[in-house]
Design an enzyme around this catalytic site. Sequence first.
Site, PDB file in Angstrom:
ATOM      1  N   ASP A  84       0.852  -1.176   0.000  1.00 35.38           N
ATOM      2  CA  ASP A  84       0.000   0.000   0.000  1.00 35.38           C
ATOM      3  C   ASP A  84       0.896   1.237   0.000  1.00 35.38           C
ATOM      4  OD1 ASP A  84      -2.299   1.684   0.464  1.00 35.38           O
ATOM      5  OD2 ASP A  84      -1.738   1.707   2.584  1.00 35.38           O
ATOM      6  N   ASP A 134      -0.270   5.245   0.810  1.00 36.46           N
ATOM      7  CA  ASP A 134      -0.549   6.193   1.893  1.00 36.46           C
ATOM      8  C   ASP A 134      -0.716   5.466   3.222  1.00 36.46           C
ATOM      9  OD1 ASP A 134      -1.281   9.057   0.608  1.00 36.46           O
ATOM     10  OD2 ASP A 134      -1.942   7.456  -0.735  1.00 36.46           O
ATOM     11  N   ASP A 151      -2.191  -0.399   5.791  1.00 38.27           N
ATOM     12  CA  ASP A 151      -2.640   0.183   7.058  1.00 38.27           C
ATOM     13  C   ASP A 151      -4.144   0.370   7.172  1.00 38.27           C
ATOM     14  OD1 ASP A 151      -2.630   2.382   5.100  1.00 38.27           O
ATOM     15  OD2 ASP A 151      -3.081   3.642   6.835  1.00 38.27           O
TER      16      ASP A 151
END
Length: 247
Positions: free
Chosen positions: A27, A29, A202
């Site tokens: 991922d 961001d 996240d």
Amino acid sequence: MASQSSLPSPPPLADLLVQAPAALFLDFDGTLVELAPEPGLIDIPETLVGSLHDLRDRLEGRLALVSGRALDDLERHLGDVRLYRAGSHGVARRRADGSLVGPEPEGLPPGAVAQLRGFASAHDLLYEEKSHGGALHFRRNPEMGEAVLDFARHVAAQFELEVTTGKAIAELVRPGANKGAAVRAFLAETTFAGACPIFIGDDVTDEDGMAAAIECGGFGIAVGERASKNARYHLGSVTAVHQWLEL
């Protein structure tokens, strides 16, 4: 659903690579770069792209970015990034040389875009137009969270779209746009053949990527404080991710 504090740290990457070829799906961001109040305000470390290219070479090409951002937005921030990459939650996919993996996906219907823009303007929200979706950000107006989600679901029902959610965001996408689909598509590429997939992320949208990694014999690593239902391991911060990846 396991809390982050109950999950162990992953073994060193070097140890995993001794055991079997690994493929990393990252991922962006909140995983590789710190979150910002608005998508355009992220801070990209000067060495990040070069370090990712070094990691790609170490993995013999088996490295992919899988982001909620549109690919053109991701590339605008990273510049000449020569990695496998998927944008718009996995629906738009390119190889390291820039060639497409699968068909070019459609954008949102104009009627849906008009409604999303109007809602954002009326409620002091940020609307982010993507080449294959559209997102309402309410980080600067968090009390609007439930109303934003309700409105996004209302628009999605009208146009046969799907809603994905994350940290202060509701996004409309075409059906089947999820990070797990990107993982499966890349694992079908010759570059990734036979590798153990590891997905690191996240946010809630990363759970699909982790689930796909598990289905294909690998595992997920959750980042930050959010509880995860699919992660095997945990890294506490973006800095911890960089350290584990040896960037």
